[in-house]
Design a protein around this motif. Sequence first.
Motif, mmCIF file in Angstrom:
data_model
loop_
_atom_site.group_PDB
_atom_site.id
_atom_site.type_symbol
_atom_site.label_atom_id
_atom_site.label_comp_id
_atom_site.label_asym_id
_atom_site.label_seq_id
_atom_site.Cartn_x
_atom_site.Cartn_y
_atom_site.Cartn_z
ATOM 1 N N THR A 61 0.867 -1.174 0.000
ATOM 2 C CA THR A 61 0.000 0.000 0.000
ATOM 3 C C THR A 61 0.906 1.227 0.000
ATOM 4 O O THR A 61 2.129 1.099 0.142
ATOM 5 C CB THR A 61 -0.860 0.014 1.284
ATOM 6 O OG1 THR A 61 0.029 -0.142 2.399
ATOM 7 C CG2 THR A 61 -1.886 -1.092 1.300
ATOM 8 N N SER A 62 0.317 2.407 -0.112
ATOM 9 C CA SER A 62 1.114 3.636 -0.075
ATOM 10 C C SER A 62 1.909 3.673 1.238
ATOM 11 O O SER A 62 1.352 3.523 2.321
ATOM 12 C CB SER A 62 0.144 4.819 -0.155
ATOM 13 O OG SER A 62 0.842 5.994 0.012
ATOM 14 N N HIS A 63 3.215 3.828 1.120
ATOM 15 C CA HIS A 63 4.131 3.876 2.264
ATOM 16 C C HIS A 63 4.201 2.570 3.053
ATOM 17 O O HIS A 63 4.573 2.560 4.233
ATOM 18 C CB HIS A 63 3.822 5.066 3.185
ATOM 19 C CG HIS A 63 3.995 6.361 2.461
ATOM 20 N ND1 HIS A 63 2.964 6.998 1.790
ATOM 21 C CD2 HIS A 63 5.094 7.100 2.216
ATOM 22 C CE1 HIS A 63 3.424 8.083 1.202
ATOM 23 N NE2 HIS A 63 4.713 8.167 1.420
ATOM 24 N N CYS A 65 5.838 5.554 -2.575
ATOM 25 C CA CYS A 65 4.751 5.912 -3.498
ATOM 26 C C CYS A 65 3.464 6.140 -2.721
ATOM 27 O O CYS A 65 3.214 5.480 -1.732
ATOM 28 C CB CYS A 65 4.479 4.789 -4.481
ATOM 29 S SG CYS A 65 5.851 4.505 -5.563
#
Length: 252
Positions: free
Chosen positions: A155-157, A252
Motif C-alpha cells: 500500500t502507499s508507504h 509511493c
Amino acid sequence: MTLDMEGTLHFPVATRRFASSLNLSLSSDDAMYNGNDRHYLSCGASALNAILAALNITGGESPTRVLDFGAGAGRVTRWFRAAFPDAALDACDIRAADMEFCASAFDAETWVSGTDIDSLKAPNFYDLIWLGSVATHLAADKTIDLLDKMLSWTTSHGLVVMSLHGRFALQRQRSGEFTYIHDAAWEEIERGYSASGYGYADYEGQSGYGISVSKLSWITKVIEARPNARLVLLAETAWDSHHDVVAIQSTC
Ligand SMILES: C[S@@+](CC[C@H](N)C(=O)[O-])C[C@H]1O[C@@H](n2cnc3c(N)ncnc32)[C@H](O)[C@@H]1O
C-alpha cells in the motif's frame, strides 16, 4: 509446543506482551521446527522485534494487512496473528500443506506461490510484507526481482522487511562452525561475494534454489537505485542472532 514464563523471558522485551496470545499449535510437517520449542518460538519473536522497530521508525501505526511471503508452517506468522489481532493476515508459500495449516491455525488468507517471480500475483496490497529466509536461498537477480515485486504489492508507504545472510553467516561457514552448503558451492559463493557483494550457489541437485550471502553495501546500493524506496532499517544479525534484516518503505 509449550511455553512457560521462563521461556518468555528469552524473547525481546518488545515482544513479550504478545506471548500469552500465541497459538502454540505446530504442523506435523514444519520444516523449520527441530524439536526445540523455545528456539522455534524465539525465532518468531526476534523477527517481530525487528519488524516492530521498523514500524516504529515509520510512525508506529499497526499494519492493517500483513503478508508473510514464504511463510512455511507459520513460525513467524503466529506472532503476526498475536501482535496484530485485528489485521487481515495473508501468507503464501510453495508448500501447499503449510498453507492449509496457516489458514486454519492463524486465520490467514493463503495461497500456493510459484518460483517464477515475474508471474507472481497477490490478492491484496499490504502495509507490511515479511520475507524470512527467502532471499537467503536466491541468486542476486531473483532477490532484486522479488524485492521489486514486493514493493509493487505494498500500500502507499507500506513496508517490505526481509532477511539476508551477511557477515555472521560468512564467518560461520569459514570457521567450520556450521555448513550451509558443500565446499565447492561455498567457493562459488565467496567468489560472487568478493566480486559483486552478493554470492550465490545452488544446493546440490537443485536449480535456482541454494544459499546466498550478501554485503550490507549490496542491498544499500539496490535501494539507492530505486527512487521510490526508502531504507528504514538495516541491522546485522537482528533475526535469531543470525540473519541480517533490512526494512524498505515504498515512498509511493
Ligand atoms: C527457510 S524457509 C523459511 C520459512 C519461514 N519464513 C520461517 O521463517 O519459518 C523458506 C521458505 O520460503 C519458501 N519459498 C521459497 N521460494 C518461494 C516462492 N517463490 N514463493 C513463496 N515461498 C517460497 C519455501 O518453501 C520455504 O518455506
